[in-house]
Design a protein around this motif. Structure first.
Motif, mmCIF file in Angstrom:
data_model
loop_
_atom_site.group_PDB
_atom_site.id
_atom_site.type_symbol
_atom_site.label_atom_id
_atom_site.label_comp_id
_atom_site.label_asym_id
_atom_site.label_seq_id
_atom_site.Cartn_x
_atom_site.Cartn_y
_atom_site.Cartn_z
ATOM 1 N N ALA A 141 0.834 -1.210 0.000
ATOM 2 C CA ALA A 141 0.000 0.000 0.000
ATOM 3 C C ALA A 141 0.863 1.252 0.000
ATOM 4 C CB ALA A 141 -0.920 -0.001 1.215
ATOM 5 N N GLY A 142 0.544 2.178 -0.864
ATOM 6 C CA GLY A 142 1.237 3.464 -0.899
ATOM 7 C C GLY A 142 2.595 3.419 -1.565
ATOM 8 N N MET A 143 2.955 2.271 -2.163
ATOM 9 C CA MET A 143 4.268 2.172 -2.807
ATOM 10 C C MET A 143 4.185 2.583 -4.272
ATOM 11 S SD MET A 143 6.023 -1.299 -1.399
ATOM 12 C CE MET A 143 6.615 -1.452 0.278
ATOM 13 N N SER A 144 5.341 2.987 -4.795
ATOM 14 C CA SER A 144 5.430 3.293 -6.222
ATOM 15 C C SER A 144 5.444 1.965 -6.991
ATOM 16 C CB SER A 144 6.715 4.063 -6.501
ATOM 17 O OG SER A 144 7.816 3.208 -6.313
ATOM 18 N N PRO A 145 5.119 2.006 -8.304
ATOM 19 C CA PRO A 145 5.112 0.766 -9.094
ATOM 20 C C PRO A 145 6.430 -0.005 -8.997
ATOM 21 C CG PRO A 145 4.132 2.531 -10.349
ATOM 22 C CD PRO A 145 4.639 3.150 -9.081
ATOM 23 N N ASP A 146 7.544 0.701 -9.004
ATOM 24 C CA ASP A 146 8.842 0.034 -8.891
ATOM 25 C C ASP A 146 8.977 -0.669 -7.539
ATOM 26 O OD1 ASP A 146 9.622 0.716 -11.361
ATOM 27 O OD2 ASP A 146 11.049 2.298 -10.762
ATOM 28 N N GLU A 147 8.605 0.067 -6.480
ATOM 29 C CA GLU A 147 8.690 -0.503 -5.137
ATOM 30 C C GLU A 147 7.783 -1.722 -5.010
ATOM 31 O OE1 GLU A 147 9.674 3.155 -2.066
ATOM 32 O OE2 GLU A 147 7.655 2.979 -2.864
ATOM 33 N N ARG A 148 6.600 -1.632 -5.628
ATOM 34 C CA ARG A 148 5.662 -2.760 -5.593
ATOM 35 C C ARG A 148 6.283 -4.013 -6.173
ATOM 36 N NH1 ARG A 148 -0.129 -1.689 -5.496
ATOM 37 N NH2 ARG A 148 -0.341 0.472 -4.869
ATOM 38 N N GLN A 149 6.881 -3.828 -7.338
ATOM 39 C CA GLN A 149 7.471 -4.971 -8.027
ATOM 40 C C GLN A 149 8.572 -5.600 -7.160
ATOM 41 O OE1 GLN A 149 8.914 -3.953 -11.886
ATOM 42 N NE2 GLN A 149 8.579 -6.008 -12.688
ATOM 43 N N HIS A 150 9.387 -4.727 -6.591
ATOM 44 C CA HIS A 150 10.464 -5.179 -5.722
ATOM 45 C C HIS A 150 9.906 -5.932 -4.516
ATOM 46 C CE1 HIS A 150 14.104 -5.084 -3.337
ATOM 47 N NE2 HIS A 150 13.457 -4.450 -2.377
ATOM 48 N N THR A 151 8.880 -5.345 -3.886
ATOM 49 C CA THR A 151 8.296 -5.943 -2.685
ATOM 50 C C THR A 151 7.648 -7.290 -2.989
ATOM 51 O OG1 THR A 151 7.873 -3.717 -1.879
ATOM 52 C CG2 THR A 151 6.742 -5.497 -0.752
ATOM 53 N N ARG A 152 6.981 -7.356 -4.125
ATOM 54 C CA ARG A 152 6.344 -8.599 -4.571
ATOM 55 C C ARG A 152 7.373 -9.737 -4.606
ATOM 56 N NH1 ARG A 152 4.487 -7.061 -10.024
ATOM 57 N NH2 ARG A 152 3.436 -5.335 -8.997
ATOM 58 N N ALA A 153 8.487 -9.465 -5.278
ATOM 59 C CA ALA A 153 9.531 -10.492 -5.404
ATOM 60 C C ALA A 153 10.133 -10.816 -4.037
ATOM 61 C CB ALA A 153 10.615 -10.003 -6.361
ATOM 62 N N LEU A 154 10.313 -9.749 -3.253
ATOM 63 C CA LEU A 154 10.933 -9.914 -1.937
ATOM 64 C C LEU A 154 10.077 -10.799 -1.027
ATOM 65 C CD1 LEU A 154 13.291 -8.990 -0.134
ATOM 66 C CD2 LEU A 154 11.831 -7.131 0.645
ATOM 67 N N ILE A 155 8.773 -10.553 -1.030
ATOM 68 C CA ILE A 155 7.891 -11.319 -0.144
ATOM 69 C C ILE A 155 7.886 -12.789 -0.529
ATOM 70 C CG2 ILE A 155 5.446 -11.694 0.425
ATOM 71 C CD1 ILE A 155 5.221 -8.635 0.623
ATOM 72 N N LYS A 156 7.910 -13.036 -1.832
ATOM 73 C CA LYS A 156 7.972 -14.432 -2.272
ATOM 74 C C LYS A 156 9.292 -15.078 -1.803
ATOM 75 C CE LYS A 156 6.880 -17.501 -6.002
ATOM 76 N NZ LYS A 156 6.514 -17.716 -7.397
ATOM 77 N N LYS A 157 10.360 -14.303 -1.907
ATOM 78 C CA LYS A 157 11.680 -14.808 -1.492
ATOM 79 C C LYS A 157 11.699 -15.084 0.023
ATOM 80 C CE LYS A 157 15.560 -12.552 -0.660
ATOM 81 N NZ LYS A 157 16.452 -11.394 -0.767
#
Lengths: 320, 250
Positions: free
Chosen positions: B176-192
């Motif tokens: 929530a509240g993240m930029s598209p780039d941050e979202r993509q990064h967070t998505r991958a990070l959470i899976k990791k």
């Protein structure tokens, strides 16, 4: 590791300077009055530092710590007055025990409410204790207080008593400082900044608040009991709410987010009261003006602003 | 295998407003799942009930096969549940390292130690650095938490929860509240993180790329009730879900 060693070295140097400075007071003093003044500085420092563990560290603004300061003083004063000067040291111990017990039971009541309600409740209980002491003339001496309370034996000597309280005050502040930087101290700061998150760390907020309330009250009582031998008297002002207010002023002046802030604040206020008080009875006007300037212009307090300056200079030197 | 978390007809109302009603589902150990639904569907309220922040009016919540309704958040955390918040819940005036270290000390039962400096607690410090490292925040360990960018504060919040080594981790809108780039990064990070820490993970999210990208199971809440539950493919094809939430052009 080198950073930690450097920090330890700096801390040790600071402690060394404080110890030497205060230890030399009786040697350099030209009159007993200066020893008396240094004693006041030390005792108020302990009172302010222990108060700030509650406010600056944990975020609990008590307007009633005079209750414990007075409890410590009256335990010693009354015991010596009614049972003899041999009861001076046991009186300190009994006062400390009484303060810890009272803080426990009172804490169970006042910590249930937060914020300004906590402040008001501590004020109410503090004023209650003052009122009782004030009215119970036959036992407490009421408004007159009790004079001529002398510590026994060697401690009756002003210089010896000064070293006695110097050791107790510095050891107490040292203990509190260790506490402030320990895991317990970290959790207390967390409690101030985000109590909800602390619960989701699996820690109890109120229990930690109660612990520091007891600890702070214990050392406030120690400060009060040590003051008895300095002025050889007890009086109801020690329990009055302005005494609680005094440590708030000291903390704000020195900086509530710095461990040594209240210490420096206490030194400054006691010295200002003393020197300005010698010239004019309106010394509180000066304190008021200084407080106004500090709060509006330098909210981090003397120690906080000094530290900010040092950091700024440090950064330009290394070119960052 | 027994579910790690099982909700049985869980209810919560505020006055006349029924916020969650008769919600039942089971989360299996090791699962990564999403809860989706329109605003006001009761997603965060459900999290608050699971974590003990709110007391359920009815129903049972079994966590590790024990009913935890009526337990305090502290007790539930102690049983192995961790939580990150929709609005980053951190300790703003502490360093990034100390934010995590406080959680590590809590897990190790060392928060009552009052004599030694926090820096001398080696296990907690090492664990904290390891977690910061896995979040990509270790280079910022000495900064104060409030100085971090918004996205990094959200990651720090997740890190605090991770530091408790939870068996079950609940994330409330991690992007929530993240930029598209941050979202993509967070998505991958959470899976990791899910893989690296062997977590059971439940997250609330509005970011559909994240929901359909990494969740094994998706649950849809609508007006407090569980509307649908299934694999991302099943949910995507579910007529009711499309009408209620996803929209025709999804």
């Amino acid at each position: 590791m080198t950073k930690e060693t450097a920090m330890n070295f700096k801390a040790a140097t600071l402690w060394g300077m404080i110890v030497v400075l205060f230890a030399l007071v009786p040697v350099l003093a030209s009159s007993p009055y200066q020893i008396n003044l240094a004693s006041h500085v030390l005792i108020w420092s302990l009172f302010a530092v222990s108060f700030n563990m509650l406010w600056g560290v944990t975020g609990m603004l008590s307007l009633g710590q005079a209750l414990f300061y007075g409890l410590g003083a009256y335990s010693v004063g009354l015991l010596v007055n009614y049972l003899g000067s041999a009861w001076y040291l046991p009186g300190i111990g009994i006062g400390l025990l009484a303060a810890a017990l009272l803080a426990f039971f009172l804490g169970l009541l006042v910590i249930r409410v937060g914020g300004v309600y906590f402040t008001m409740l501590t004020l109410a209980f503090g004023q209650l204790a003052w009122q009782i002491t004030f009215k119970w003339y036959d036992f407490t001496g009421g408004d007159d207080g009790i004079q001529g309370i002398m510590p026994p034996g060697l401690l009756g000597n002003k210089t010896a008593y000064y070293y006695f309280l110097l050791v107790l005050v510095l050891v107490s502040i040292w203990i509190l400082k260790r506490m402030a930087y320990s895991p317990f101290g970290l959790i207390l700061r967390c409690v101030q900044q985000n109590p909800d998150r602390v619960r989701f760390l699996g820690r109890r907020v109120r229990r930690n608040q109660l612990r520091i309330y007891i600890i702070s009250s214990f050392f406030s009582a120690l400060a009060g009991s040590l003051m008895v031998g300095v002025d050889s008297s007890i009086h109801t002002d020690m329990l009055y709410w302005t005494t609680s207010g005094e440590v708030i002023l000291m903390s704000v002046l020195g900086g509530i987010n710095q461990f040594f802030g209240p210490f420096v604040g206490a030194v400054a206020i006691i010295l200002i009261e003393d020197y300005v008080g010698a010239y004019t009875e309106y010394w509180s006007l000066i304190i008021g003006t200084i407080m106004l300037v500090m709060v509006l212009g330098f909210p981090k307090g003397l120690v906080g602003e000094a530290r900010r300056l040092i950091m700024r200079f440090g950064r330009t030197e290394t070119g960052r | 295998m027994a579910p790690i978390l099982e909700l049985k007809a869980v209810d919560k109302s505020f006055g006349g407003l029924h916020v969650t009603s008769k919600v039942s589902f089971a989360v299996m150990p090791g699962e990564i799942s999403a809860i989706i639904g329109p605003n006001g569907a009761g997603k965060t309220t459900l999290f608050n009930q699971i974590t003990g922040h709110l007391r359920s009016d009815a129903g049972a919540i079994f966590f590790k096969e024990e009913n935890i309704v009526g337990r305090s958040p502290q007790q539930i955390v102690a049983r192995g549940m961790g939580r990150a918040f929709q609005i980053a819940s951190i300790f703003p005036d502490e360093t990034v390292l100390d934010n995590i270290r406080a959680a590590c000390l809590s897990r190790l039962g060392q928060t009552r130690k009052f004599w030694r400096s926090v820096v001398t607690f080696r296990q907690a410090t090492e664990d904290a650095h390891a977690i910061l490292d896995s979040l990509g925040l270790d280079s910022q360990a000495d900064r104060l938490a409030f100085e971090l960018a918004h996205g990094d504060q959200k990651l720090l919040d997740i890190g605090i929860a991770l530091a408790l080594k939870p068996a079950l981790l609940l994330l409330d809108e991690p992007t929530a509240g993240m930029s598209p780039d941050e979202r993509q990064h967070t998505r991958a990070l959470i899976k990791k993180l899910w893989k690296a820490f062997d977590l059971t993970l439940v997250f609330i999210e509005h970011d559909m790329d994240m929901v359909f990208g990494i969740a094994q199971v998706v649950r849809v809440l609508q007006q407090g009730a569980l509307l649908a539950e299934g694999t991302p493919e099943e949910i995507r094809a579910n007529k009711q879900v499309i009408t209620a939430y996803l929209g025709e052009d999804f």
